[in-house]
Enzyme design. Structure first.
Site, PDB file in Angstrom:
ATOM      1  N   GLY A 167       0.838  -1.207   0.000  1.00 62.02           N
ATOM      2  CA  GLY A 167       0.000   0.000   0.000  1.00 62.02           C
ATOM      3  C   GLY A 167       0.866   1.247   0.000  1.00 62.02           C
ATOM      4  O   GLY A 167       1.928   1.270  -0.633  1.00 62.02           O
ATOM      5  N   THR A 245       7.259  -2.697  10.842  1.00 62.27           N
ATOM      6  CA  THR A 245       6.875  -1.325  11.211  1.00 62.27           C
ATOM      7  C   THR A 245       5.363  -1.175  11.058  1.00 62.27           C
ATOM      8  O   THR A 245       4.862  -0.063  10.928  1.00 62.27           O
ATOM      9  CB  THR A 245       7.592  -0.276  10.326  1.00 62.27           C
ATOM     10  OG1 THR A 245       7.315  -0.571   8.960  1.00 62.27           O
ATOM     11  CG2 THR A 245       9.089  -0.250  10.562  1.00 62.27           C
ATOM     12  N   ARG A 247       2.135  -3.465  12.655  1.00 62.87           N
ATOM     13  CA  ARG A 247       1.518  -3.617  13.977  1.00 62.87           C
ATOM     14  C   ARG A 247       2.114  -4.866  14.627  1.00 62.87           C
ATOM     15  O   ARG A 247       2.305  -5.889  13.952  1.00 62.87           O
ATOM     16  CB  ARG A 247      -0.010  -3.787  13.870  1.00 62.87           C
ATOM     17  CG  ARG A 247      -0.775  -2.498  13.597  1.00 62.87           C
ATOM     18  CD  ARG A 247      -0.780  -1.560  14.799  1.00 62.87           C
ATOM     19  NE  ARG A 247      -1.566  -0.353  14.568  1.00 62.87           N
ATOM     20  CZ  ARG A 247      -1.056   0.811  14.135  1.00 62.87           C
ATOM     21  NH1 ARG A 247       0.214   0.927  13.876  1.00 62.87           N
ATOM     22  NH2 ARG A 247      -1.846   1.867  13.986  1.00 62.87           N
ATOM     23  N   GLU A 276       2.330  -2.431  23.975  1.00 65.64           N
ATOM     24  CA  GLU A 276       3.133  -1.202  23.945  1.00 65.64           C
ATOM     25  C   GLU A 276       2.733  -0.308  25.104  1.00 65.64           C
ATOM     26  O   GLU A 276       1.534  -0.155  25.346  1.00 65.64           O
ATOM     27  CB  GLU A 276       2.924  -0.463  22.622  1.00 65.64           C
ATOM     28  CG  GLU A 276       3.434  -1.264  21.417  1.00 65.64           C
ATOM     29  CD  GLU A 276       3.221  -0.560  20.078  1.00 65.64           C
ATOM     30  OE1 GLU A 276       2.671   0.555  20.051  1.00 65.64           O
ATOM     31  OE2 GLU A 276       3.607  -1.139  19.053  1.00 65.64           O
ATOM     32  N   HIS A 295       7.816   2.486  18.507  1.00 62.55           N
ATOM     33  CA  HIS A 295       6.689   2.856  17.640  1.00 62.55           C
ATOM     34  C   HIS A 295       6.808   4.328  17.198  1.00 62.55           C
ATOM     35  O   HIS A 295       5.956   5.154  17.521  1.00 62.55           O
ATOM     36  CB  HIS A 295       5.345   2.620  18.361  1.00 62.55           C
ATOM     37  CG  HIS A 295       4.196   2.519  17.391  1.00 62.55           C
ATOM     38  ND1 HIS A 295       3.075   1.774  17.629  1.00 62.55           N
ATOM     39  CD2 HIS A 295       4.006   3.061  16.160  1.00 62.55           C
ATOM     40  CE1 HIS A 295       2.235   1.876  16.605  1.00 62.55           C
ATOM     41  NE2 HIS A 295       2.794   2.658  15.697  1.00 62.55           N
ATOM     42  N   GLY A 297       7.630   5.136  13.867  1.00 63.89           N
ATOM     43  CA  GLY A 297       7.672   5.150  12.397  1.00 63.89           C
ATOM     44  C   GLY A 297       7.184   6.447  11.783  1.00 63.89           C
ATOM     45  O   GLY A 297       7.752   6.944  10.812  1.00 63.89           O
TER      46      GLY A 297
END
Ligand code: NAD
Length: 329
Positions: A167, A245, A247, A276, A295, A297
């Site tokens: 995507g 990167t 989930r 997390e 997390h 990214g």
């Protein structure tokens, strides 16, 4: 802008804390105002809302948004996922009630694609270990042969790169991978490979068994949860590395830890985790063949500006009853 302790009189609520540019906040102030709920979880958010009929839009990065929230914000017209992932929002529930659910897809894709390579290069060249080594005064001699064995890394050039999910992020990852002259395979039953992308379509098992690097870019859904399980990991080549990167729950973490501990795969670079923040005694901390980031990214200044603008545009659409640009259908 502050609201009463347990009731909000503004149309826009930010459920948790994330970056919003000053311009974007000024714009939303002109549209009636906003408040930061700073909720710990959805129960806390519901409690803080406690009957807030003026709330029209809730923006949430990670806080679950479900029926409980609508009960306390009955005038809600739309929910915006701050970012690309929207697995924390009960899309079917809101959509069936005519409430818009949208995300900010694409706005953070370049940031995530670049971090994917940052993590990957760190894993292949041990940059994370090297930084620690030099700061801890471990570098005593100039001859390269005297350096620790782990400084002998591996190149990306000419490797086979497998992308799961082609995507917004996956296709940017492919574009960067081309610069390393890699063979690029992709598994995505719903995406079309555009001409000139330099990507070959492949089956999931083909990628798992043939790629030197496997990078995950799928959303978390019932289908993708634990897509990378013990069986999938057993197909990987012994030197193969996994980058996630997307989930955390897309990987069966105990199975990954076992594969890493037994050195059945080359390593993993992870920005996301099933829980997390990860607890301080997590097995990942004991493993040298793993690179970790918290997390982050999407955390670039540029993506922050673009996300803020996307939130403003969609707040405007929702408040005026127009279909938001990134509606999830
Ligand atoms: P996207 O919707 O543009 O792309 C996802 C792709 O996955 C789509 O092409 C879709 O067809 C494909 N896909 C869906 N189900 C699949 C399946 N079962 N098998 C193979 N392919 C499948 O989303 P995106 O913007 O590229 O983001 C991807 C994910 O990355 C998000 O859902 C989010 O969870 C995660 N993300 C993480 C960060 C971070 O900070 N680390 C930031 C942004 C996004």
């Amino acid at each position: 802008m502050m609201a009463d302790k347990e009731k909000f009189f503004v149309p826009v609520i930010f459920a948790d804390r994330f970056f919003m540019s000053a311009n974007a906040l000024a714009d939303i102030t002109l549209k009636g105002g906003y408040a930061w709920a700073d909720a710990k979880d959805h129960f806390d958010l519901a409690e803080k809302l406690t009957g807030s009929p003026f709330v029209r839009v809730i923006v949430s990065e990670y806080i679950k948004i479900n029926s409980l929230i609508l009960e306390q914000a009955p005038g809600l017209k739309g929910v915006i996922a701050y970012g690309a992932g929207y697995d924390h929002i009960d899309v079917d529930f809101f959509t069936s009630r005519g409430i818009f659910v949208c995300n900010c897809r694409g706005e953070n894709a370049q940031a995530v694609a670049e971090l994917t390579f940052g993590l990957l290069l760190s894993l292949m060249r041990r940059i994370h270990l090297a930084d620690h080594f030099i700061r801890e005064n471990g570098w005593k001699r100039t001859d390269s042969a005297a350096l620790p064995e782990w400084t002998m890394g591996r190149e990306l050039w000419g490797k086979t790169f497998g992308i799961i999910g082609l995507g917004q992020i996956g296709s940017r990852v492919a574009r960067i991978a081309r610069g390393f002259d890699m063979r690029i395979l992709s598994y995505d039953p719903f995406a079309q490979i555009k001409e000139g992308m330099g990507v070959e379509s492949a089956g999931l098992e083909d990628i798992l068994s043939n790629a030197d690097i496997i990078s995950l870019h799928v959303p978390l859904t019932a289908e993708t949860e634990k897509m990378v399980n013990a069986r999938a990991l057993s197909l990987l080549k012994p030197e193969a590395v996994l980058v996630n990167t997307s989930r955390g729950k897309i990987i069966d973490e105990p199975a990954l830890i076992k594969a890493l501990e037994e050195r059945r795969i080359g390593g993993a670079a992870l920005d996301v985790f099933s829980q997390e923040p990860i607890p301080s005694d997590h097995p990942f901390f004991r493993l040298k063949n793993v690179v970790l980031s918290p997390h982050m990214g999407a955390m670039t200044q540029e993506a922050g500006e673009r996300l803020s603008d996307a939130v403003v545009r969609q707040v405007r659409d929702i408040i005026t009853g127009r279909k938001p640009e990134c509606l999830i259908e």
